[in-house]
Design a protein around this motif. Structure first.
Motif, PDB file in Angstrom:
ATOM      1  N   VAL A  21       0.806  -1.217   0.000  1.00  0.00           N
ATOM      2  CA  VAL A  21       0.000   0.000   0.000  1.00  0.00           C
ATOM      3  C   VAL A  21       0.843   1.273   0.000  1.00  0.00           C
ATOM      4  N   LYS A  22       2.150   1.169  -0.044  1.00  0.00           N
ATOM      5  CA  LYS A  22       2.980   2.368  -0.105  1.00  0.00           C
ATOM      6  C   LYS A  22       2.654   3.151  -1.370  1.00  0.00           C
ATOM      7  N   ASP A  23       2.455   4.443  -1.193  1.00  0.00           N
ATOM      8  CA  ASP A  23       2.136   5.303  -2.329  1.00  0.00           C
ATOM      9  C   ASP A  23       3.415   6.024  -2.741  1.00  0.00           C
ATOM     10  N   TYR A  24       4.036   5.537  -3.799  1.00  0.00           N
ATOM     11  CA  TYR A  24       5.314   6.089  -4.246  1.00  0.00           C
ATOM     12  C   TYR A  24       5.142   7.409  -4.994  1.00  0.00           C
ATOM     13  N   SER A  25       3.897   7.813  -5.215  1.00  0.00           N
ATOM     14  CA  SER A  25       3.677   9.091  -5.885  1.00  0.00           C
ATOM     15  C   SER A  25       3.585  10.250  -4.891  1.00  0.00           C
ATOM     16  N   LYS A  26       3.572   9.935  -3.597  1.00  0.00           N
ATOM     17  CA  LYS A  26       3.437  10.973  -2.574  1.00  0.00           C
ATOM     18  C   LYS A  26       4.581  10.893  -1.558  1.00  0.00           C
ATOM     19  N   ILE A  27       5.759  10.659  -2.067  1.00  0.00           N
ATOM     20  CA  ILE A  27       6.937  10.611  -1.206  1.00  0.00           C
ATOM     21  C   ILE A  27       7.295  12.016  -0.731  1.00  0.00           C
ATOM     22  N   THR A  28       7.645  12.120   0.528  1.00  0.00           N
ATOM     23  CA  THR A  28       8.240  13.345   1.051  1.00  0.00           C
ATOM     24  C   THR A  28       9.588  13.010   1.667  1.00  0.00           C
ATOM     25  N   LEU A  29      10.417  14.018   1.826  1.00  0.00           N
ATOM     26  CA  LEU A  29      11.755  13.816   2.381  1.00  0.00           C
ATOM     27  C   LEU A  29      11.912  14.604   3.673  1.00  0.00           C
ATOM     28  N   THR A  30      12.425  13.930   4.691  1.00  0.00           N
ATOM     29  CA  THR A  30      12.854  14.608   5.907  1.00  0.00           C
ATOM     30  C   THR A  30      14.366  14.782   5.808  1.00  0.00           C
ATOM     31  N   MET A  31      14.854  16.016   5.981  1.00  0.00           N
ATOM     32  CA  MET A  31      16.271  16.277   5.718  1.00  0.00           C
ATOM     33  C   MET A  31      16.962  16.919   6.920  1.00  0.00           C
ATOM     34  N   ASP A  32      18.223  16.567   7.092  1.00  0.00           N
ATOM     35  CA  ASP A  32      19.080  17.291   8.009  1.00  0.00           C
ATOM     36  C   ASP A  32      20.458  17.405   7.370  1.00  0.00           C
ATOM     37  N   THR A  33      21.306  18.258   7.921  1.00  0.00           N
ATOM     38  CA  THR A  33      22.645  18.487   7.373  1.00  0.00           C
ATOM     39  C   THR A  33      23.686  18.155   8.427  1.00  0.00           C
ATOM     40  N   VAL A  34      24.696  17.402   8.027  1.00  0.00           N
ATOM     41  CA  VAL A  34      25.806  17.070   8.922  1.00  0.00           C
ATOM     42  C   VAL A  34      27.092  17.607   8.312  1.00  0.00           C
ATOM     43  N   MET A  35      28.050  17.940   9.165  1.00  0.00           N
ATOM     44  CA  MET A  35      29.301  18.535   8.727  1.00  0.00           C
ATOM     45  C   MET A  35      30.468  17.603   9.034  1.00  0.00           C
ATOM     46  N   VAL A  36      31.489  17.665   8.182  1.00  0.00           N
ATOM     47  CA  VAL A  36      32.717  16.886   8.376  1.00  0.00           C
ATOM     48  C   VAL A  36      33.709  17.732   9.152  1.00  0.00           C
ATOM     49  N   ASP A  37      34.241  17.166  10.208  1.00  0.00           N
ATOM     50  CA  ASP A  37      35.243  17.848  11.023  1.00  0.00           C
ATOM     51  C   ASP A  37      36.607  17.674  10.350  1.00  0.00           C
ATOM     52  N   SER A  38      37.173  18.769   9.858  1.00  0.00           N
ATOM     53  CA  SER A  38      38.475  18.703   9.177  1.00  0.00           C
ATOM     54  C   SER A  38      39.632  19.009  10.113  1.00  0.00           C
ATOM     55  N   GLY A  39      39.344  19.247  11.393  1.00  0.00           N
ATOM     56  CA  GLY A  39      40.412  19.531  12.352  1.00  0.00           C
ATOM     57  C   GLY A  39      41.145  20.807  11.987  1.00  0.00           C
ATOM     58  N   ASP A  40      42.475  20.736  11.973  1.00  0.00           N
ATOM     59  CA  ASP A  40      43.301  21.891  11.625  1.00  0.00           C
ATOM     60  C   ASP A  40      43.595  21.966  10.127  1.00  0.00           C
ATOM     61  N   GLU A  41      43.052  21.023   9.352  1.00  0.00           N
ATOM     62  CA  GLU A  41      43.316  20.965   7.918  1.00  0.00           C
ATOM     63  C   GLU A  41      42.200  21.668   7.140  1.00  0.00           C
ATOM     64  N   ILE A  42      42.432  21.831   5.842  1.00  0.00           N
ATOM     65  CA  ILE A  42      41.431  22.416   4.946  1.00  0.00           C
ATOM     66  C   ILE A  42      41.077  21.381   3.883  1.00  0.00           C
ATOM     67  N   ILE A  43      39.776  21.149   3.702  1.00  0.00           N
ATOM     68  CA  ILE A  43      39.298  20.301   2.607  1.00  0.00           C
ATOM     69  C   ILE A  43      38.942  21.219   1.449  1.00  0.00           C
ATOM     70  N   ASN A  44      39.668  21.083   0.343  1.00  0.00           N
ATOM     71  CA  ASN A  44      39.485  21.985  -0.804  1.00  0.00           C
ATOM     72  C   ASN A  44      38.250  21.578  -1.598  1.00  0.00           C
ATOM     73  N   LEU A  45      37.255  22.477  -1.635  1.00  0.00           N
ATOM     74  CA  LEU A  45      36.000  22.186  -2.330  1.00  0.00           C
ATOM     75  C   LEU A  45      35.826  23.037  -3.581  1.00  0.00           C
ATOM     76  N   LYS A  46      36.929  23.535  -4.126  1.00  0.00           N
ATOM     77  CA  LYS A  46      36.856  24.401  -5.300  1.00  0.00           C
ATOM     78  C   LYS A  46      36.117  23.731  -6.446  1.00  0.00           C
ATOM     79  N   TYR A  47      36.354  22.428  -6.626  1.00  0.00           N
ATOM     80  CA  TYR A  47      35.704  21.693  -7.715  1.00  0.00           C
ATOM     81  C   TYR A  47      34.679  20.697  -7.161  1.00  0.00           C
ATOM     82  N   LYS A  48      34.075  21.070  -6.034  1.00  0.00           N
ATOM     83  CA  LYS A  48      33.095  20.201  -5.365  1.00  0.00           C
ATOM     84  C   LYS A  48      33.737  18.837  -5.098  1.00  0.00           C
ATOM     85  N   LEU A  49      33.021  17.758  -5.404  1.00  0.00           N
ATOM     86  CA  LEU A  49      33.573  16.409  -5.216  1.00  0.00           C
ATOM     87  C   LEU A  49      33.799  15.740  -6.567  1.00  0.00           C
ATOM     88  N   TYR A  50      34.109  16.553  -7.577  1.00  0.00           N
ATOM     89  CA  TYR A  50      34.240  16.037  -8.935  1.00  0.00           C
ATOM     90  C   TYR A  50      35.308  14.954  -9.027  1.00  0.00           C
TER      91      TYR A  50
END
Length: 381
Positions: free
Chosen positions: A24-53
């Motif tokens: 009985v699951k209705d796949y036409s009425k899906i909703t998303l519950t979202m949250d955001t989590v962050m990566v701890d880079s410590g004293d370093e820098i993660i270069n995101l200039k080109y995203k995760l390409y």
């Protein structure tokens, strides 16, 4: 005896109840519950200039490996603990040199990773030591064999590579199995591929030459490879046990099943090239299906971009870099049968570098130049 029968009866009730819920699951009425989590880079820098390409994932989705061409480093990111675990320094030149530019990388195992220079392929350990350099196979049936398209699949201790191989400009990109132990290159036929609306638009002016083609994806799920394209809903499944391939074709109800095609193969004006790309991006764009091990389902996002002004920005804009009109989600069972699809009204950004962990869909996000992930939980009505 009565107690045993009672337990069996209760188990039967729960089994039936679960079955009914699935139906009985209705796949036409899906909703998303979202949250955001962050990566701890410590004293370093993660270069995101080109995203995760220029990145790849471990097969269990526990680690993300991100390459930084500017610093010649490989960032190993622990997704279970959400922290930068290690920044591995590589050399540009010398016996362990990666060269001036790494185009893509592919995970082999927890101790080895494949890096692509141009056109060389090199296998490194996780200390930056080169353990192998792959030869170019010269005796083939193809006109020219120059390089593997980004993110092919590396198997059998590095002896076998599956992926698109050839030359974009000479239109010789072909899906192959390259066996370096046997020194054998095998073309793998994708049934009906010639009937799908692929495109190849060459910009050729006095000052420059550029080429636009749909992005193609190769993903490994267990003993199968899933081969797909941004240009059409159809995808292919390759069984690694016997190299057999079958086509998965379905007709979405909410969107066209493919781009309209019929574009010119060559243009001589940068302005016309930009116009064509903007037009193509407003049509439907498909991402690669991703596997949810916990819920035994595949998810696939697709989207349409809004018409945008032709500007003097980069020659190449990916479709998801334009203003987004609509984002859709399709759900498949493990046999690749379409269960349903939905328009995600509240989602105006296209999920990026998508994977699934613990039943949640993860998508890359940049938060004030820090690496983050949006986690999406699917809710069914």
């Amino acid at each position: 005896m009565k107690n045993i029968l009672f337990v069996i009866f209760i188990l039967f009730i729960f089994s039936c109840e679960n079955t009914v819920k699935e139906e009985v699951k209705d796949y036409s009425k899906i909703t998303l519950t979202m949250d955001t989590v962050m990566v701890d880079s410590g004293d370093e820098i993660i270069n995101l200039k080109y995203k995760l390409y220029t990145s790849t994932m471990s097969e269990d989705n526990k680690f993300l490996y991100l390459w930084n061409n500017g610093e010649t480093t490989l960032d190993k990111i622990n997704l279970e603990e959400l922290r930068l675990e290690k920044k591995i320094q590589f050399e540009s030149e010398g016996p362990n040199g990666v060269g001036r530019y790494v185009g893509w990388l592919s995970f082999l195992n927890e101790n080895e990773i494949l890096l692509s220079g141009f056109p060389s392929l090199m296998l490194f350990d996780m200390e930056g030591n080169k353990t192998r350099e792959y030869p170019i196979i010269e005796k083939t049936d193809f006109k020219e064999v120059n390089y593997f398209e980004r993110n092919p699949i590396l198997l059998e201790n590095g002896e076998v590579i599956y992926g698109y191989l050839g030359n974009r400009f000479n239109n010789t990109m072909t899906f192959v199995k390259s066996d370096f132990k046997e020194k054998k290159l095998t073309k793998i036929e994708l049934p009906g591929i010639s009937e799908l609306p692929d495109y190849r638009i060459l910009l050729e002016t006095e000052n420059m030459g550029s080429l636009a083609i749909p992005e193609k994806f190769v993903k490994k799920v267990g003993d199968r490879l899933i081969i797909s394209s941004t240009a059409y809903s159809t995808f292919y499944v390759l069984d690694l046990k016997n190299d057999s391939v079958f086509q998965v074709s379905y007709t979405p109800k909410l969107t066209p099943k493919e781009k309209k095609g019929g574009y010119p193969e060559k243009v001589e004006s940068l302005e016309r090239f930009r116009e064509l790309m903007a037009e193509i991006d407003t049509e439907i764009n498909f991402q690669s299906p991703v596997w949810d091990e916990q819920n035994r389902k595949f998810y696939r996002f697709s989207f349409e971009a809004l018409p945008s002004e032709i500007n003097e920005g980069p020659v190449f804009l990916s479709a998801d870099q334009r203003p987004i009109s609509k984002v859709y989600l399709s759900v498949f069972n493990e046999s690749f049968n379409l269960l349903g699809e939905t328009l995600l009204d509240g989602l105006k950004n296209v999920p990026n570098t998508v994977f699934v962990r613990d039943g949640q869909i993860w998508s890359y996000v940049n938060v004030d130049d820090e690496l983050g992930f949006v986690r999406m939980t699917i809710n069914y009505e």
